[in-house]
Design an enzyme around this catalytic site. Sequence first.
Site, PDB file in Angstrom:
ATOM      1  N   TYR A  12      22.158 -76.154  -7.074  1.00  0.00           N
ATOM      2  CA  TYR A  12      22.352 -75.706  -8.457  1.00  0.00           C
ATOM      3  C   TYR A  12      21.021 -75.931  -9.174  1.00  0.00           C
ATOM      4  O   TYR A  12      20.631 -77.064  -9.422  1.00  0.00           O
ATOM      5  CB  TYR A  12      23.458 -76.564  -9.068  1.00  0.00           C
ATOM      6  CG  TYR A  12      24.032 -76.120 -10.395  1.00  0.00           C
ATOM      7  CD1 TYR A  12      23.506 -75.081 -11.138  1.00  0.00           C
ATOM      8  CD2 TYR A  12      25.153 -76.770 -10.906  1.00  0.00           C
ATOM      9  CE1 TYR A  12      24.074 -74.696 -12.344  1.00  0.00           C
ATOM     10  CE2 TYR A  12      25.731 -76.389 -12.106  1.00  0.00           C
ATOM     11  CZ  TYR A  12      25.183 -75.361 -12.828  1.00  0.00           C
ATOM     12  OH  TYR A  12      25.734 -75.002 -14.027  1.00  0.00           O
ATOM     13  N   LYS A  65      22.879 -71.542  -6.768  1.00  0.00           N
ATOM     14  CA  LYS A  65      23.322 -71.048  -8.061  1.00  0.00           C
ATOM     15  C   LYS A  65      22.150 -71.209  -9.002  1.00  0.00           C
ATOM     16  O   LYS A  65      21.741 -72.332  -9.322  1.00  0.00           O
ATOM     17  CB  LYS A  65      24.526 -71.844  -8.580  1.00  0.00           C
ATOM     18  CG  LYS A  65      25.139 -71.144  -9.800  1.00  0.00           C
ATOM     19  CD  LYS A  65      25.595 -72.068 -10.885  1.00  0.00           C
ATOM     20  CE  LYS A  65      25.634 -71.304 -12.206  1.00  0.00           C
ATOM     21  NZ  LYS A  65      26.140 -72.121 -13.307  1.00  0.00           N
TER      22      LYS A  65
END
Lengths: 304, 304, 304, 304
Positions: free
Chosen positions: D135, D163
């Site tokens: 992330y 992400k």
Amino acid sequence: MNAPLRGVVPPLAVPLKNQEIDVPSLERNLNRMIEAGIHGIFVLGSTGEVAFSTAQRRGEVLEHTMRIVNGRIPVIAGVIDTETSRVIEHIRQAESYGVDGVVATAPFYALQGMAEVERHFRLLHEATDLPIWAYDIPVCVHTKLPPQLLVQLGKEGVLAGVKDSSGDDVSFRFLVRMNEEAGHPLQLLTGHEVVVDGAYLSGADGSVPGLGNVDPHGYVRQWDAYQRGDWEAVRAEQDRLADLMTIVMVHGVQGFGAGVGAFKTALMLMGEFESNEMPEPVQALTGENVEWVRKVLLKTGMLN
Amino acid sequence: MNAPLRGVVPPLAVPLKNQEIDVPSLERNLNRMIEAGIHGIFVLGSTGEVAFSTAQRRGEVLEHTMRIVNGRIPVIAGVIDTETSRVIEHIRQAESYGVDGVVATAPFYALQGMAEVERHFRLLHEATDLPIWAYDIPVCVHTKLPPQLLVQLGKEGVLAGVKDSSGDDVSFRFLVRMNEEAGHPLQLLTGHEVVVDGAYLSGADGSVPGLGNVDPHGYVRQWDAYQRGDWEAVRAEQDRLADLMTIVMVHGVQGFGAGVGAFKTALMLMGEFESNEMPEPVQALTGENVEWVRKVLLKTGMLN
Amino acid sequence: MNAPLRGVVPPLAVPLKNQEIDVPSLERNLNRMIEAGIHGIFVLGSTGEVAFSTAQRRGEVLEHTMRIVNGRIPVIAGVIDTETSRVIEHIRQAESYGVDGVVATAPFYALQGMAEVERHFRLLHEATDLPIWAYDIPVCVHTKLPPQLLVQLGKEGVLAGVKDSSGDDVSFRFLVRMNEEAGHPLQLLTGHEVVVDGAYLSGADGSVPGLGNVDPHGYVRQWDAYQRGDWEAVRAEQDRLADLMTIVMVHGVQGFGAGVGAFKTALMLMGEFESNEMPEPVQALTGENVEWVRKVLLKTGMLN
Amino acid sequence: MNAPLRGVVPPLAVPLKNQEIDVPSLERNLNRMIEAGIHGIFVLGSTGEVAFSTAQRRGEVLEHTMRIVNGRIPVIAGVIDTETSRVIEHIRQAESYGVDGVVATAPFYALQGMAEVERHFRLLHEATDLPIWAYDIPVCVHTKLPPQLLVQLGKEGVLAGVKDSSGDDVSFRFLVRMNEEAGHPLQLLTGHEVVVDGAYLSGADGSVPGLGNVDPHGYVRQWDAYQRGDWEAVRAEQDRLADLMTIVMVHGVQGFGAGVGAFKTALMLMGEFESNEMPEPVQALTGENVEWVRKVLLKTGMLN
């Protein structure tokens, strides 16, 4: 804590062995620090690996520290976490071990404004009877606590004090002056071990020097000189401690790995810690970096 | 400059009238500062509106200052601009007015690394016989000058000194210690008027307080106390000056407009400047902000 | 400029020889770019070494460019400097060479708020009849221009357009939408050569690709594909240009020295520039970094 | 997860009632999202209040989500915390609920270098068989994950995907290109709901739009248009979604309180959530800010 916390309150460094706490080393060095005359101990701070510690590890640190200290000095505990509910869980845990106060930062990770920061501290205060110290450490939490807010919360009894690691000595001076004007509701401790003398001159009530794990005697001597108004001794001690602090100027390692890494390496070389092991994913200093620490220790008289 | 520059060296604030220099006001306040005992003056610094000044304006400031000062104290001039060739143009101009030294920042606007910063200072030194002061002001130029580099350039004679407005008192202490170990090649001045006492305790050779435009006597008294080793007087003077510095805590205005805006407003209220006009596009403080400045001046005894 | 500026408007890179403009190289590559079909040229931008350019150098760039272009495409000129009065001097100079528009950033160096930024652009507009492009480049000036302010200034005729180098594609999308809702007063150009396709999809009116100095044909082909709605061709061209842009991924050099350094090196290897010399204090790429640029040029078909 | 995760994977917003999960509202809106055709769900992300969630709360979110989803779509869970050992605890918890993958950020709070970041992800991979998504969210963790490192960890099987909430579309394009050259080891999802179209054009494998809690149908329609290559439909849908996203442009509230606060307020106004309550110390939007959200919903056809 019946009396206000003043003086030298180092943040406890945690010796490791295979990623577990090395209890004999912890006990040895904590006793050395207490015998040197420190006035309190701050566990589970940034130096104390709070960010690396699971709830279980936090409990172990608290348990060993309370047992070893055994009432000789006050113990304040970091309850640092991202947001209010999680911080309150840590407060409950710290309470259960009988600490004398807790230390909390502004919320972090989720981006917010100052209204949320203020409400955070108010909610913490509602949740506990323990004195709360605000930990101003923008380099970690990316929020600078404004002096006006801190003094207001002090006046209302929400905060008992501030641990200032903001790196902003101008703001700290304003904080001291506003606190003075408000009747000194906050105990103000500086976290910058290299310029404690300037903080004392500004009016700090004490210091939280990570380097105090390595040389507690120096910081206690400095405090004593401050108490008797001998500023030349205060600054001379600081000059020596600043030179000692150059142990952190290692190569290829940054931040926590360099700073706490150098403290642990110094303690290993001095025979206080068995190893300089760091919490994963940080690696211990090695090779030329260990030699650098040794060289500085020799130069500053910490090793012969 | 035959002797090193030490003591109180304020950065000259420039009074304006319809966007032109208000020469009588400039003369009045500069004479007041010299008579108060300042040890030098720094023109065309951040306080001195260097970023707002065309080449013609820079020339006017230099001309008026040199005429008014008339050899009574050393004058050092900011030659601040984005890159080397433009800075050298300002050095030529400053030389033509007979200044005693120049003050240059790291390059800014175009993003670069430390190799370019080092080469920048070396090229400036090749271009002039004047002593060069490195101006460490990351809040404006977004580069922090490392102590190691500064001391190295000092040892080689490239730099004569540093004006530290870095806001990093830890780094400043390391700079002082490294400079000391190297035989003190650099004259080190602090630009943080709120914590000059701490800088003196750290070993600074002097200060460049913007607030010295407002209260030169205070900074001179503080320096004298430092020279005789009376630290309690140094800190007491600083506490008062810190309280005076709260004139900058105005509402709705930030940065230069608040800081220099408050200095000019104070000087207007004290009768030294005719107006508190600011250079475009910055607007003068008005209304409640002027009243705030007045209130602080009254409280700190600068107005009756 | 009678018609709005749309399409591919590269920022002109300036070839140097012994720190002087290498006019034959400038002429050769500028003609190549015009013949490739670029729709305008932006001189004295960040790529065009504006921060390194004295007033004389700015004049030389303007003079050579206007002579070479000779009315074939519009010329817009950077008038970038720290504050309003200095920017207006550059506007006067640019006007004297007959440019079609000027490009100005927010003020920098002296710290300010958004009120000053707004007033800055208004004062520039009062000072000239030329269309003004706001240059949003927070990485250099440390202020992000808010979409609301830009569209407001567009509606009032203060600004003619925006060159967006903000690195904030979310903000750019909002800017496009607000500009659309206001009737498209602003011409919006993206400065990010690696994601021009996304900016076109967002609704940009054109691009200002530094890499367009190296491969103007690619950016013109991409624009043509955009005009006919062939998005697969737009993205395929962008993928190739993104691969070409990896020339800037050199070692040991940062920012301007890496970016413009790689552009000049590519142009040298392609025979357009005689050398890859950089303005002092920046050094030209050498050794393995030159080989890296060559390798990427070979891989992407720019060299055989 | 047998197949790679592609398409629209919103980060689940959590409805609250007296600081407890409002399960009926959670169930209602999650079912609405699944029925709209989302391709996966990401629980305990920044939008999903991970930073505000105790271990117990994390368990509740996981339990309810797994029960409601009941295998209809893949579930990936945020295991976000300051350092490795704490993240591994969250992985153990997520595993116990049978999630299909976990999402971890770089370490935060304690300052470190890239070597520690790399080791962190390697240690997480050693600790679990679940696919791990990195992330990249520097605005929260203050570390930007370099494309080169991400692709290397993808090639080695340490990471399954990324992400990207970095706000850096240039870096994302380079990441896509490097990932393509390496054989597409990483599934790349964008977290920027305002410019999903540009990310798809760059080559993203999907999106994680917080706004997808409010308008899942829009993001699914956009994905379908992308799959059939209808770029004009992709951008038109994005323009509408960008207009809808202006619900976050509230006054006096910043960051999480504005963004997630606006999502919850919209869902309340749309009848999906019972209230727009926020986790302490954040306060729900009120008054004119609620009216602003309503106005945008009406304008964009989300309310009648």
